[in-house]
Design an enzyme around this catalytic site. Structure first.
Site, mmCIF file in Angstrom:
data_model
loop_
_atom_site.group_PDB
_atom_site.id
_atom_site.type_symbol
_atom_site.label_atom_id
_atom_site.label_comp_id
_atom_site.label_asym_id
_atom_site.label_seq_id
_atom_site.Cartn_x
_atom_site.Cartn_y
_atom_site.Cartn_z
ATOM 1 N N MET A 30 0.840 -1.201 0.000
ATOM 2 C CA MET A 30 0.000 0.000 0.000
ATOM 3 C C MET A 30 0.875 1.252 0.000
ATOM 4 O O MET A 30 0.419 2.349 0.364
ATOM 5 C CB MET A 30 -0.939 -0.012 1.199
ATOM 6 C CG MET A 30 -1.927 -1.179 1.126
ATOM 7 S SD MET A 30 -3.437 -0.896 2.020
ATOM 8 C CE MET A 30 -2.832 -0.740 3.681
ATOM 9 N N LEU A 33 6.638 3.143 1.429
ATOM 10 C CA LEU A 33 7.510 1.976 1.549
ATOM 11 C C LEU A 33 8.663 2.201 2.519
ATOM 12 O O LEU A 33 9.197 3.298 2.629
ATOM 13 C CB LEU A 33 8.055 1.594 0.172
ATOM 14 C CG LEU A 33 6.983 1.303 -0.879
ATOM 15 C CD1 LEU A 33 7.653 0.934 -2.197
ATOM 16 C CD2 LEU A 33 6.054 0.177 -0.440
ATOM 17 N N HIS A 37 9.125 -3.483 3.427
ATOM 18 C CA HIS A 37 8.729 -3.727 2.038
ATOM 19 C C HIS A 37 9.964 -4.060 1.198
ATOM 20 O O HIS A 37 9.934 -4.959 0.355
ATOM 21 C CB HIS A 37 8.065 -2.489 1.434
ATOM 22 C CG HIS A 37 6.834 -2.026 2.160
ATOM 23 N ND1 HIS A 37 6.814 -0.913 2.965
ATOM 24 C CD2 HIS A 37 5.569 -2.523 2.195
ATOM 25 C CE1 HIS A 37 5.600 -0.729 3.440
ATOM 26 N NE2 HIS A 37 4.817 -1.704 3.004
ATOM 27 N N GLY A 147 4.658 -10.197 4.128
ATOM 28 C CA GLY A 147 5.423 -10.083 5.371
ATOM 29 C C GLY A 147 4.725 -10.785 6.530
ATOM 30 O O GLY A 147 3.501 -10.713 6.667
ATOM 31 N N LYS A 149 4.748 -9.857 9.413
ATOM 32 C CA LYS A 149 4.190 -8.883 10.359
ATOM 33 C C LYS A 149 2.659 -8.989 10.343
ATOM 34 O O LYS A 149 2.012 -8.896 11.378
ATOM 35 C CB LYS A 149 4.610 -7.464 10.007
ATOM 36 C CG LYS A 149 4.082 -6.462 11.021
ATOM 37 C CD LYS A 149 4.731 -5.133 10.882
ATOM 38 C CE LYS A 149 3.906 -4.179 10.077
ATOM 39 N NZ LYS A 149 2.609 -3.842 10.677
ATOM 40 N N ASP A 150 2.121 -9.178 9.137
ATOM 41 C CA ASP A 150 0.668 -9.379 9.005
ATOM 42 C C ASP A 150 0.426 -10.889 8.944
ATOM 43 O O ASP A 150 0.063 -11.437 7.903
ATOM 44 C CB ASP A 150 0.175 -8.672 7.749
ATOM 45 C CG ASP A 150 0.439 -7.175 7.812
ATOM 46 O OD1 ASP A 150 -0.344 -6.471 8.452
ATOM 47 O OD2 ASP A 150 1.466 -6.719 7.257
HETATM 48 P P1 AMP Z 1 1.381 -2.879 3.522
HETATM 49 O O1 AMP Z 1 1.945 -1.839 2.586
HETATM 50 O O2 AMP Z 1 1.359 -2.458 4.939
HETATM 51 O O3 AMP Z 1 0.083 -3.465 3.029
HETATM 52 O O4 AMP Z 1 2.418 -4.069 3.482
HETATM 53 C C1 AMP Z 1 2.772 -4.690 2.268
HETATM 54 C C2 AMP Z 1 3.517 -5.947 2.589
HETATM 55 O O5 AMP Z 1 4.696 -5.630 3.319
HETATM 56 C C3 AMP Z 1 2.691 -6.905 3.477
HETATM 57 O O6 AMP Z 1 2.892 -8.227 3.024
HETATM 58 C C4 AMP Z 1 3.289 -6.678 4.830
HETATM 59 O O7 AMP Z 1 3.176 -7.799 5.677
HETATM 60 C C5 AMP Z 1 4.743 -6.416 4.486
HETATM 61 N N1 AMP Z 1 5.397 -5.712 5.587
HETATM 62 C C6 AMP Z 1 4.989 -4.568 6.188
HETATM 63 N N2 AMP Z 1 5.805 -4.262 7.211
HETATM 64 C C7 AMP Z 1 6.743 -5.240 7.277
HETATM 65 C C8 AMP Z 1 7.852 -5.508 8.131
HETATM 66 N N3 AMP Z 1 8.172 -4.706 9.141
HETATM 67 N N4 AMP Z 1 8.585 -6.613 7.891
HETATM 68 C C9 AMP Z 1 8.253 -7.465 6.876
HETATM 69 N N5 AMP Z 1 7.230 -7.260 6.041
HETATM 70 C C10 AMP Z 1 6.478 -6.167 6.226
#
Ligand code: AMP
Length: 282
Positions: A30, A33, A37, A147, A149-150
């Site tokens: 989303m 970054l 990411h 990730g 994290k989720d």
């Molecule tokens: P988001 O932009 O928050 O939707 O995240 C996009 C992807 O990046 C998702 O698969 C998240 O789990 C991953 N992500 C976000 N933060 C982290 C982190 N600290 N470590 C590893 N992956 C991450």
């Protein structure tokens, strides 16, 4: 690096690669970054001929309008980072491009989407499945990187991929943390410097709980984590659940499963900012 704002530009960018039999990896994001990411993108670049990164703040997965409105966005900075990481194609569509019509599809994958985030953010995982299924259809990747994290999101996306028989391998990637342990998150940008310091109590407590596990029951560790975090001024736990790493159902005994993960959501500060994190016990 090609930046595609439309599905048709994305298909054009991928067409030659696909017909040449090149492998395609996808990293859905989303935007806003950060290194978390970046770690996914590096892995995707390494393991595939073509790395596609999507940057799209998906409205259907936000159940809170304020959260959607305040979500950080900076496409130019994202593009600079992605270029430096060697991404080949960036898909940065408008909402109308992804949803020319309201998406009325519903996805339901109990028990993994009914607990924790599923319970507290009604519709969230439905929105995640809507957007990820579309991204999978647009990009047709062999591999997609998510990730840990989720943590729950990975389980839900896996369930959806199996359900729809999509030939995509879901690749989980480890959580990237700041030097002080705070899990990197686009939402960290919303914290004041003071709140940012306070938030480190989350991972400190989770790490301490690895020790507590040696002498305490699951229930006692769960309670102690919540009490410790709630005793920190500026933090309020929404939930802390110690669950089976596959089914995401609560465990009551450390011997109940070979895979046990503690998943937490904490509200931090006055805004407040909702932070999630998790830790593996075994
Ligand atoms: P988001 O932009 O928050 O939707 O995240 C996009 C992807 O990046 C998702 O698969 C998240 O789990 C991953 N992500 C976000 N933060 C982290 C982190 N600290 N470590 C590893 N992956 C991450």
């Amino acid at each position: 690096m090609i930046v595609a704002h439309t599905v048709s530009a994305l298909c054009d960018a991928l067409h030659t690669h696909r017909s040449a039999g090149k492998s395609i990896g996808l990293v859905p994001t989303m935007g806003a970054l950060h290194e978390g990411h970046a770690s996914l993108v590096r892995r995707c670049v390494e393991e595939n001929d073509v790395c596609v990164v999507s940057v799209f703040v998906n409205p259907t997965q936000f159940n809170d309008k304020n959260d959607l409105a305040s979500y950080p966005r900076d496409l130019q900075a994202d593009l600079r980072l992605l270029e430096s990481l060697g991404a080949h194609v960036v898909f940065a569509p408008s909402v109308e491009e992804v949803y020319p019509e309201p998406d009325t599809r519903t996805f339901s994958y109990p028990p993994v989407d009914t607990v924790m985030e599923g319970l507290r953010r009604p519709g969230h995982f439905n929105g995640v499945c809507q957007v990820v299924s579309k991204l999978f259809m647009f990009v047709e990747p062999q591999r997609a990187y998510f990730g840990e994290k989720d943590y729950q999101q990975i389980a839900v996306v896996r369930a959806m991929t199996t359900d729809l028989s999509l030939p995509v391998e879901i690749i989980p990637c480890p959580i990237v943390r700041e030097a002080d342990g705070l899990a990197l998150s686009s939402r960290n940008a919303l914290l004041t410097p003071e709140e940012r310091t306070t938030a480190t109590a989350i991972i400190r407590t989770l790490r301490d709980s690895l020790e507590w596990k040696k002498a305490m029951s699951v229930e006692a560790v769960q309670r102690h984590v919540i009490e410790t975090i709630d005793a920190t001024e500026g933090l309020r736990t929404e939930y802390y659940e110690i669950v089976d790493g596959d089914t995401l159902q609560p465990v009551s005994d450390w011997n109940e499963s070979n895979s046990i993960v503690g998943c937490i959501t904490v509200y931090c500060g006055s805004r407040p900012v909702r932070l999630i994190d998790n830790i593996r016990y075994k």
